[in-house]
Write a protein that holds these residues in place. Structure first.
Motif, PDB file in Angstrom:
ATOM      1  N   ILE A 235       8.261 -10.686   8.338  1.00 26.33           N
ATOM      2  CA  ILE A 235       9.009  -9.916   7.703  1.00 26.33           C
ATOM      3  C   ILE A 235       8.868  -8.587   6.646  1.00 26.33           C
ATOM      4  O   ILE A 235       8.870  -7.410   7.069  1.00 26.33           O
ATOM      5  CB  ILE A 235      10.444 -10.287   7.362  1.00 26.33           C
ATOM      6  N   PHE A 236       8.404  -9.737   5.785  1.00 26.29           N
ATOM      7  CA  PHE A 236       7.804  -8.790   5.200  1.00 26.29           C
ATOM      8  C   PHE A 236       6.074  -7.831   5.729  1.00 26.29           C
ATOM      9  O   PHE A 236       6.851  -6.527   5.213  1.00 26.29           O
ATOM     10  CB  PHE A 236       7.021  -9.960   3.791  1.00 26.29           C
ATOM     11  N   ALA A 237       5.760  -8.492   6.885  1.00 26.90           N
ATOM     12  CA  ALA A 237       4.322  -7.224   6.849  1.00 26.90           C
ATOM     13  C   ALA A 237       4.964  -6.302   7.636  1.00 26.90           C
ATOM     14  O   ALA A 237       4.672  -5.302   7.467  1.00 26.90           O
ATOM     15  CB  ALA A 237       3.985  -8.546   7.452  1.00 26.90           C
ATOM     16  N   ILE A 238       6.177  -6.391   8.194  1.00 28.69           N
ATOM     17  CA  ILE A 238       7.220  -5.579   8.925  1.00 28.69           C
ATOM     18  C   ILE A 238       7.247  -4.113   8.266  1.00 28.69           C
ATOM     19  O   ILE A 238       6.898  -3.235   8.407  1.00 28.69           O
ATOM     20  CB  ILE A 238       8.106  -6.217  10.318  1.00 28.69           C
ATOM     21  N   ASN A 239       7.848  -4.889   8.049  1.00 26.92           N
ATOM     22  CA  ASN A 239       8.372  -4.615   6.384  1.00 26.92           C
ATOM     23  C   ASN A 239       7.473  -3.054   6.028  1.00 26.92           C
ATOM     24  O   ASN A 239       7.682  -2.049   5.406  1.00 26.92           O
ATOM     25  CB  ASN A 239       8.968  -4.483   5.219  1.00 26.92           C
ATOM     26  N   LYS A 240       6.478  -3.769   4.912  1.00 26.79           N
ATOM     27  CA  LYS A 240       4.988  -3.263   4.461  1.00 26.79           C
ATOM     28  C   LYS A 240       4.977  -1.695   5.273  1.00 26.79           C
ATOM     29  O   LYS A 240       4.451  -1.316   5.102  1.00 26.79           O
ATOM     30  CB  LYS A 240       4.159  -4.627   3.506  1.00 26.79           C
ATOM     31  N   VAL A 241       4.325  -2.310   6.210  1.00 30.91           N
ATOM     32  CA  VAL A 241       3.560  -1.663   7.452  1.00 30.91           C
ATOM     33  C   VAL A 241       4.515  -0.285   7.941  1.00 30.91           C
ATOM     34  O   VAL A 241       3.871   0.846   7.494  1.00 30.91           O
ATOM     35  CB  VAL A 241       3.752  -2.484   8.791  1.00 30.91           C
ATOM     36  N   ALA A 242       5.300  -0.752   7.728  1.00 32.92           N
ATOM     37  CA  ALA A 242       7.137   0.447   8.235  1.00 32.92           C
ATOM     38  C   ALA A 242       6.593   1.069   6.623  1.00 32.92           C
ATOM     39  O   ALA A 242       6.971   2.752   7.323  1.00 32.92           O
ATOM     40  CB  ALA A 242       7.609  -0.267   8.034  1.00 32.92           C
ATOM     41  N   GLU A 243       6.856   0.633   5.699  1.00 34.13           N
ATOM     42  CA  GLU A 243       6.679   1.473   4.965  1.00 34.13           C
ATOM     43  C   GLU A 243       5.702   3.033   4.707  1.00 34.13           C
ATOM     44  O   GLU A 243       5.826   3.543   4.451  1.00 34.13           O
ATOM     45  CB  GLU A 243       6.830   0.705   3.439  1.00 34.13           C
ATOM     46  N   THR A 244       4.421   1.879   4.718  1.00 31.97           N
ATOM     47  CA  THR A 244       3.467   3.144   4.714  1.00 31.97           C
ATOM     48  C   THR A 244       3.209   3.897   5.974  1.00 31.97           C
ATOM     49  O   THR A 244       2.834   5.373   6.218  1.00 31.97           O
ATOM     50  CB  THR A 244       2.114   1.814   5.135  1.00 31.97           C
ATOM     51  N   ILE A 245       3.513   3.410   7.115  1.00 35.53           N
ATOM     52  CA  ILE A 245       3.509   4.349   8.383  1.00 35.53           C
ATOM     53  C   ILE A 245       4.252   5.745   8.173  1.00 35.53           C
ATOM     54  O   ILE A 245       4.263   6.730   8.624  1.00 35.53           O
ATOM     55  CB  ILE A 245       4.360   3.518   9.559  1.00 35.53           C
ATOM     56  N   ASN A 246       5.641   5.197   7.693  1.00 29.87           N
ATOM     57  CA  ASN A 246       6.754   6.338   7.096  1.00 29.87           C
ATOM     58  C   ASN A 246       6.654   7.476   6.526  1.00 29.87           C
ATOM     59  O   ASN A 246       7.079   8.540   6.902  1.00 29.87           O
ATOM     60  CB  ASN A 246       7.998   5.330   7.329  1.00 29.87           C
ATOM     61  N   ASN A 247       5.864   6.618   5.185  1.00 27.45           N
ATOM     62  CA  ASN A 247       5.170   7.753   4.126  1.00 27.45           C
ATOM     63  C   ASN A 247       3.830   8.189   4.572  1.00 27.45           C
ATOM     64  O   ASN A 247       3.466   8.846   3.671  1.00 27.45           O
ATOM     65  CB  ASN A 247       5.451   6.812   3.075  1.00 27.45           C
TER      66      ASN A 247
ATOM     67  N   SER B 154      19.345  -8.847   3.222  1.00 32.91           N
ATOM     68  CA  SER B 154      18.651  -7.815   2.584  1.00 32.91           C
ATOM     69  C   SER B 154      17.239  -7.641   2.481  1.00 32.91           C
ATOM     70  O   SER B 154      16.722  -8.921   2.048  1.00 32.91           O
ATOM     71  CB  SER B 154      19.498  -7.282   1.456  1.00 32.91           C
ATOM     72  N   PHE B 155      16.632  -6.773   1.585  1.00 30.84           N
ATOM     73  CA  PHE B 155      15.188  -6.818   1.900  1.00 30.84           C
ATOM     74  C   PHE B 155      15.101  -6.356   0.298  1.00 30.84           C
ATOM     75  O   PHE B 155      16.035  -5.119  -0.045  1.00 30.84           O
ATOM     76  CB  PHE B 155      14.620  -5.653   2.358  1.00 30.84           C
ATOM     77  N   LYS B 156      14.139  -7.290  -0.678  1.00 33.70           N
ATOM     78  CA  LYS B 156      13.594  -7.021  -1.782  1.00 33.70           C
ATOM     79  C   LYS B 156      11.971  -6.806  -1.253  1.00 33.70           C
ATOM     80  O   LYS B 156      11.497  -7.106  -1.268  1.00 33.70           O
ATOM     81  CB  LYS B 156      14.278  -7.787  -2.588  1.00 33.70           C
ATOM     82  N   ASP B 157      11.832  -5.013  -1.907  1.00 36.86           N
ATOM     83  CA  ASP B 157       9.840  -5.294  -1.791  1.00 36.86           C
ATOM     84  C   ASP B 157      10.032  -5.641  -0.825  1.00 36.86           C
ATOM     85  O   ASP B 157       8.412  -6.150  -0.607  1.00 36.86           O
ATOM     86  CB  ASP B 157       9.308  -5.569  -2.920  1.00 36.86           C
ATOM     87  N   GLY B 158      10.492  -5.190  -0.166  1.00 37.61           N
ATOM     88  CA  GLY B 158      10.435  -5.812   1.692  1.00 37.61           C
ATOM     89  C   GLY B 158      10.038  -7.702   2.433  1.00 37.61           C
ATOM     90  O   GLY B 158       9.890  -7.715   2.758  1.00 37.61           O
ATOM     91  N   ALA B 159      10.483  -8.217   1.232  1.00 32.61           N
ATOM     92  CA  ALA B 159      10.989  -9.385   1.461  1.00 32.61           C
ATOM     93  C   ALA B 159      12.643  -9.976   1.211  1.00 32.61           C
ATOM     94  O   ALA B 159      13.471  -9.534   1.236  1.00 32.61           O
ATOM     95  CB  ALA B 159      10.285 -10.394   0.766  1.00 32.61           C
ATOM     96  N   GLN B 160      12.349 -11.202   2.914  1.00 34.46           N
ATOM     97  CA  GLN B 160      13.556 -11.070   2.799  1.00 34.46           C
ATOM     98  C   GLN B 160      14.992 -11.689   1.690  1.00 34.46           C
ATOM     99  O   GLN B 160      13.592 -12.900   1.087  1.00 34.46           O
ATOM    100  CB  GLN B 160      14.317 -12.196   4.150  1.00 34.46           C
ATOM    101  N   GLN B 161      15.766 -11.758   1.596  1.00 38.21           N
ATOM    102  CA  GLN B 161      17.029 -12.322   0.227  1.00 38.21           C
ATOM    103  C   GLN B 161      18.171 -12.277   1.484  1.00 38.21           C
ATOM    104  O   GLN B 161      18.668 -11.857   2.228  1.00 38.21           O
ATOM    105  CB  GLN B 161      17.501 -10.593  -0.327  1.00 38.21           C
ATOM    106  N   GLU B 162      18.586 -13.413   0.945  1.00 36.13           N
ATOM    107  CA  GLU B 162      20.036 -13.857   1.338  1.00 36.13           C
ATOM    108  C   GLU B 162      20.539 -14.373   0.394  1.00 36.13           C
ATOM    109  O   GLU B 162      20.811 -14.713  -0.430  1.00 36.13           O
ATOM    110  CB  GLU B 162      19.289 -16.018   2.215  1.00 36.13           C
TER     111      GLU B 162
END
Ligand code: 26W
Length: 816
Positions: free
Chosen positions: A603-615, A155-163
């Motif tokens: 992974i973290f970078a992809i999530n952060k980029v996604a957040e920015t672009i999608n919003n 799962s992701f927490k603030d964009g970071a992978q959690q196991e």
């Protein structure tokens, strides 16, 4: 019973059986919840597969035939219920039963947790191979480990992978598995080697100080329309009680106690490393446990069938799925020498005609080596046998290349530069009658770069078998609409004869077929978009290009190159007033090994980029980025049918084959890829016009390295690349926190860009621009997509298995 009678479906009996299983779960039809119904359905069906499994196992024709034993530490089988229904030919019948109970079958199937007993490509390949063995009725047993926890849940927490742990069996147990206590084995560890004097001879015998029970669980591999069920036999580690205290001398006692604690943990978890050897003791224990239990079971079957030991290679072949089960070679030698008292030459003759080895990777960090002292401690007798194998082998090397010390050094099983290490791949090549790579290019590189001396010493031993995927799961089951459309045109025999898909090529320019084909794609995109809306609350435009990269996160697979392209699109949307692009959704799904820092940073970078672009309202629905968490087989079944573009962008020479590339092409996606792995062969099949090839090839990579590669030159010479990279350093994607994405920047700058992302960036962008414009021409795109589906029949795992059968295993099908 004739096969027909066996498979005649008695609806009312089946309903009664389901109700009975509900009762065993403590439920009634009135109180039962969806989960209970799923469990009852699975258990009711498993009654049939278990009886077919036992019947297959006792089939005299099979006992008299040669079998393959597929040894793998990973089997990524995915959910079984839907797939088994298709194989049993009962899908529609069961859908009717379930609806009479008031449910939809697809909803019920969603209740099943994936058995995620593998990491990625190697584990999924093993599952496809078992499917194809059963479909074509080549006698087979799959041997693996019964991990209590499969691959971690992501799962992701603030964009970071959690196991989180994956307790895939849930409290009630997995409905498809059956425990086989009568077939349990005992496996030893540690201890010493006793020298026994017996009427003038001395012989050596291992006295382990720890014993662990190997309990087999069988999962049914149901052959497609074939009435054959083979076992996937998974060993579970259990502490043997009572503890035989007197078997230990004082010195061994505490160590054995410690080991007993490990024993309880032996098959608790799957190691989450993909393509990285961590060298942990518990992992070697798992490997030996798996090998010893499997070799024990193979010999039991062979001897029970009444065959002489010397005839083992005529009845059994053992395929090693990468080096992970290599220790099976010295284990078979030990049993033949020490328990059956064969001479070395007789034992070696049997063993070396029984094993074959598949190599799945050239990455140096993935090539397994074990410290000699660790191995000598855990498996003292095996270490002696390995030394003896090596000693005899080095004599052959010296005979072939007299006085060539370097040859002896590179070929030796023991690496003695520094701490002495056992090289498992060398042991495999020496101890096997066949070695294969998994795609044409990869096999050439195995011969040319990894094992050139072995190839010279044993000409012809190293072969190629190009990987494949099962068309049952990866088209018929996961894409029912496309399957129906295909069957309308060419009949319904293609799932067992995938080369027949070629017949749909004639419709590539047929307007009505194009329309129907693209309508199916659109529905599959909608299904994925609905999933994304429900689970991630992102709204997607299904007219956009669905651009997909789904695979383990690894630097060599270059998800960060894809990310740089995404950032460059974003940059242009914001900064170039006249820039127009075809709307695009870029999907990622990938797990990172928990200890792999850079993979986690990506992974973290992809999530952060996604957040920015999608919003960003300036982007609108031109560009969306979706990272789907917890990638697994059942998720792939939703994503793959919806893909327009398949990202296969590893640095050339690094991806042995790839199999996601085959799955997406089969489902009508166009590949953007390098000349790597099976991409090369996909291009051969679909033709240059129907694939987007870019970047350096293997020769180009080598030439660039030779000449000297300077990523900062690319950085300074390419303004779009520079702007994209710079945005990783400022706070564009991490507002108020500049620098959080620096690890990704550094990986391609300060760390020298080991996988040449920057060198390939410009050509990658060029290929994507071509996609952007081709996609706008919907007729052109439909033509290309249809030809992809039509022309990838070669990549059926049925064909891979026939290649193994003919060129390596020499099996005959046994029709039941
Ligand atoms: C010891 C750690 C470790 C674990 C797994 C090392 C290596 C592996 C596997 C060999 C990695 C793997 O899954 N390789 C993939 O195998 C697929 C099936 O042949 C190929 O399609 C992929 O290209 C290859 O990366």
């Amino acid at each position: 019973m004739t096969p027909k009678q066996q498979h005649a479906f008695d609806k009312s009996a089946f309903k009664a059986s389901m109700t009975q299983h509900l009762t065993q779960l403590g439920r009634t039809p009135e109180t039962a919840e969806m989960r209970d119904w799923y469990l009852a359905l699975g258990r009711a069906l498993a009654e049939h597969t278990t009886s077919d499994l036992v019947a297959t196992e006792n089939d005299l024709a099979i006992k008299q035939a040669k079998s393959v034993n597929y040894l793998s530490l990973e089997f990524l089988i995915g959910r079984l219920t839907g797939n088994n229904l298709i194989s049993m030919g009962l899908y529609d019948e069961i859908a009717a039963v379930v609806s009479e109970f008031g449910f939809g079958l697809t909803d019920l199937l969603e209740q099943e947790r994936d058995p995620s007993l593998g990491n990625g490509g190697l584990g999924r390949l093993a599952a496809c191979f078992m499917d194809s063995l059963a479909a074509q009725q080549y006698p087979a047993v799959g041997y693996g480990l019964h991990y209590e926890y499969g691959l971690f849940r992501q799962s992701f927490k603030d964009g970071a992978q959690q196991e989180a742990p994956d307790a895939w069996r849930e409290p009630e147990g997995y409905p498809w598995e059956v425990v086989r206590p009568d077939l349990a084995q005992t496996v030893g560890f540690y201890g010493h080697v006793a020298v026994i004097e017996e009427n003038g001879h001395t012989r050596r015998e291992w006295v382990p100080s720890l014993h662990i029970q190997a309990m087999p669980w069988d999962l049914p591999i149901v052959g497609y329309q074939s009435n054959t069920v083979y076992p996937l036999r998974l060993w579970e580690g259990r502490a043997l009680t009572p503890f035989a205290l007197d078997a230990f001398n004082d010195g061994d006692y505490t160590r054995a106690q410690q080991a007993a604690i490990d024993a309880g943990n032996l098959t608790k978890v799957l190691y989450p490393n993909d393509n990285h050897d961590a060298g942990k003791t518990l992992r070697l224990m798992q490997q030996y446990f798996h090998s010893a239990a499997s070799v024990g079971d193979i010999l039991r079957r062979h001897l029970d069938a009444g065959h002489p030991l010397a005839a083992l290679p005529d009845y059994e072949t053992i395929q090693l799925n990468d080096t992970h089960p290599t220790i099976a070679i010295p284990e078979l030698m030990r049993v033949l020498l020490d328990e059956h008292h064969l001479s070395w030459d007789d034992a070696w003759s049997i063993s070396s005609q029984t094993f074959a080895y598949t190599n799945h990777t050239l990455l140096p960090e993935a090539l397994e080596t074990w410290s000699e002292s660790l191995m000598a401690n855990l498996l003292p007798r095996h270490m002696e046998i390995i030394f003896e194998i090596n000693h005899r082998f080095l004599q052959d090397v010296a005979a072939k290349w007299p006085g060539d010390v370097r040859k002896q050094q590179v070929l030796s099983v023991i690496d003695d530069q520094g701490e002495r290490m056992v090289r498992m791949a060398n042991l495999c090549v020496i101890g096997s009658y066949a070695v294969n790579g998994v795609a044409a290019l990869h096999s050439e590189l195995v011969k040319r770069d990894l094992f050139p001396e072995f190839d010279a010493l044993y000409p012809g031993r190293i072969q190629n078998v190009t990987n494949g995927i099962t068309p049952r799961r990866w088209l018929k089951f996961c894409n029912p609409d496309l399957s129906a459309l295909i069957s309308e045109k060419i009949g319904d025999q293609w799932p067992a004869h995938l080369e027949q898909l070629e017949q749909i090529a004639q419709y590539a320019d047929d307007k009505a077929f194009q329309k129907a084909f693209m309508a199916v794609k659109k529905r599959n995109k909608q299904r994925l978009a609905d999933w994304v809306k429900t689970h991630l609350d992102i709204t997607l435009n299904t007219d956009a290009i669905f651009d997909v990269q789904i695979k383990r996160l690894h630097e060599y697979k270059r998800q960060h190159l894809n990310l740089l392209h995404v950032i460059s699109l974003y940059h242009r949307l914001i900064h170039e007033p006249n820039f127009d692009m075809t709307p695009r959704v870029v999907f990622f799904a990938a797990k990172a090994a928990p200890g792999y820092a850079l993979a986690k940073s990506i992974i973290f970078a992809i999530n952060k980029v996604a957040e920015t672009i999608n919003n960003d309202p300036r982007v609108g629905d031109k560009l969306k980025v979706v990272f789907i968490p917890d990638y697994r087989v059942s998720m792939a079944e939703i994503i793959i049918p919806a893909a327009d573009v398949s990202e296969q962008i590893s640095m050339a020479g690094k991806e042995a084959s790839g199999t996601g590339n085959m799955k997406m092409a089969l489902n009508g996606a166009l590949t953007i890829g390098t000349m790597d792995g099976a991409n090369v062969e996909i291009r051969e099949e679909v033709g240059d016009d129907n694939i987007y090839i870019f970047g350096l090839d293997v020769e180009g990579v080598n030439a660039l390295r030779e000449k000297g590669y300077h990523p900062d030159h690319e950085y300074h010479q390419q303004p779009l690349l520079k702007a994209s990279l710079d945005s990783l350093l400022d706070d564009t994607f991490t507002p108020g926190h500049p620098g959080l994405l620096r690890p990704v920047f550094d990986s391609v700058m300060a760390s020298g860009d080991p996988y040449l992302c920057l060198a390939d960036f410009a050509d990658y962008v060029r290929a994507h621009n071509q996609i952007d414009s081709d996609y706008r021409d919907s007729t052109l795109w439909a033509h290309k997509a249809i030809l992809n589906t039509a022309l990838v029949g070669k990549f059926s795992s049925d064909r891979s298995i026939r290649d193994y059968v003919t060129n390596i295993w020499q099996l005959k099908a046994v029709k039941r």
